[in-house]
Write a protein that holds these residues in place. Structure first.
Motif, short mmCIF file in Angstrom:
data_model
loop_
_atom_site.label_atom_id
_atom_site.label_comp_id
_atom_site.label_asym_id
_atom_site.label_seq_id
_atom_site.Cartn_x
_atom_site.Cartn_y
_atom_site.Cartn_z
N GLY A 23 0.82 -1.20 0.00
CA GLY A 23 0.00 0.00 0.00
C GLY A 23 0.85 1.25 0.00
N GLN A 24 0.17 2.39 0.12
CA GLN A 24 0.83 3.69 0.05
C GLN A 24 0.83 4.33 1.43
N VAL A 25 1.96 4.93 1.79
CA VAL A 25 2.08 5.61 3.09
C VAL A 25 1.32 6.93 3.01
N VAL A 26 0.40 7.14 3.97
CA VAL A 26 -0.38 8.38 3.98
C VAL A 26 -0.02 9.28 5.16
N SER A 27 0.66 8.74 6.17
CA SER A 27 1.05 9.57 7.31
C SER A 27 2.29 9.01 7.98
N THR A 28 3.20 9.93 8.37
CA THR A 28 4.40 9.53 9.13
C THR A 28 4.57 10.45 10.33
N LYS A 29 3.48 10.97 10.87
CA LYS A 29 3.56 11.97 11.91
C LYS A 29 3.88 11.40 13.28
N THR A 33 6.06 4.90 13.60
CA THR A 33 4.78 4.38 13.12
C THR A 33 4.42 5.06 11.82
N ILE A 34 3.95 4.27 10.86
CA ILE A 34 3.44 4.83 9.61
C ILE A 34 2.01 4.35 9.44
N VAL A 35 1.24 5.12 8.69
CA VAL A 35 -0.12 4.72 8.35
C VAL A 35 -0.11 4.38 6.86
N VAL A 36 -0.50 3.15 6.54
CA VAL A 36 -0.47 2.67 5.17
C VAL A 36 -1.91 2.44 4.72
N GLU A 37 -2.25 3.01 3.55
CA GLU A 37 -3.60 2.83 3.02
C GLU A 37 -3.55 1.79 1.90
N ILE A 38 -4.39 0.77 2.05
CA ILE A 38 -4.47 -0.32 1.08
C ILE A 38 -5.76 -0.14 0.29
N GLU A 39 -5.64 -0.17 -1.04
CA GLU A 39 -6.83 -0.08 -1.89
C GLU A 39 -7.22 -1.48 -2.32
N MET A 40 -8.44 -1.87 -2.00
CA MET A 40 -8.92 -3.20 -2.35
C MET A 40 -10.00 -3.08 -3.42
N ARG A 41 -9.93 -3.94 -4.42
CA ARG A 41 -10.94 -3.98 -5.48
C ARG A 41 -11.68 -5.30 -5.34
N LYS A 42 -13.01 -5.19 -5.31
CA LYS A 42 -13.82 -6.37 -5.09
C LYS A 42 -15.10 -6.24 -5.90
N ALA A 43 -15.52 -7.32 -6.53
CA ALA A 43 -16.75 -7.31 -7.31
C ALA A 43 -17.96 -7.27 -6.37
N HIS A 44 -18.93 -6.45 -6.71
CA HIS A 44 -20.15 -6.37 -5.92
C HIS A 44 -20.88 -7.71 -6.01
#
Length: 115
Positions: A23-29, A33-44
């Motif tokens: 995923g992509q790091v969105v915060s390092t404040k 500790t880092i905050v990583v955002e994971i994008e998930m793709r899923k069929a409805h």
């Protein structure tokens, strides 16, 4: 009576593979500790349209090496705090934003450059 001897190979003694995410790091404040955002793709389930959903994970970064915008791999670990259950495995790609210098030139340097 014949005894059967079972030899354990090194592959059997290795700990089970832990869950990994990219995923992509969105915060390092925070410190370490880092905050990583994971994008998930899923069929409805009903409409079969591919839906995007994001989830944030808190990960342990011992050297504070990751920066905002970096693409990183995180691995599941034991609970390290209330929210941290992941640790930074590797930085896959550095962000182009993090390559920019953090320092802003002072007013005196700006005056010299304009002259």
């Amino acid at each position: 009576m014949a005894e059967t001897i079972v030899a354990t190979t090194p592959a059997e003694q290795v700990a089970p593979r832990r869950n990994e995410k990219v995923g992509q790091v969105v915060s390092t404040k925070m410190q370490k500790t880092i905050v990583v955002e994971i994008e998930m793709r899923k069929a409805h389930p009903k409409y079969k349209r591919v839906m995007k959903s994001n989830k944030k994970f808190y990960a342990h970064d011992e050297q504070n090496s990751a920066r905002v915008g970096d693409v990183v791999r995180i691995r599941e670990s034991r609970p390290l705090s209330k929210l941290k259950r992941w640790s930074l495995e590797e930085i896959i790609r550095r962000s182009s934003l993090s390559a920019l210098p953090d320092e802003k030139p002072s007013r005196a340097e700006n005056a010299i450059q304009r002259a």
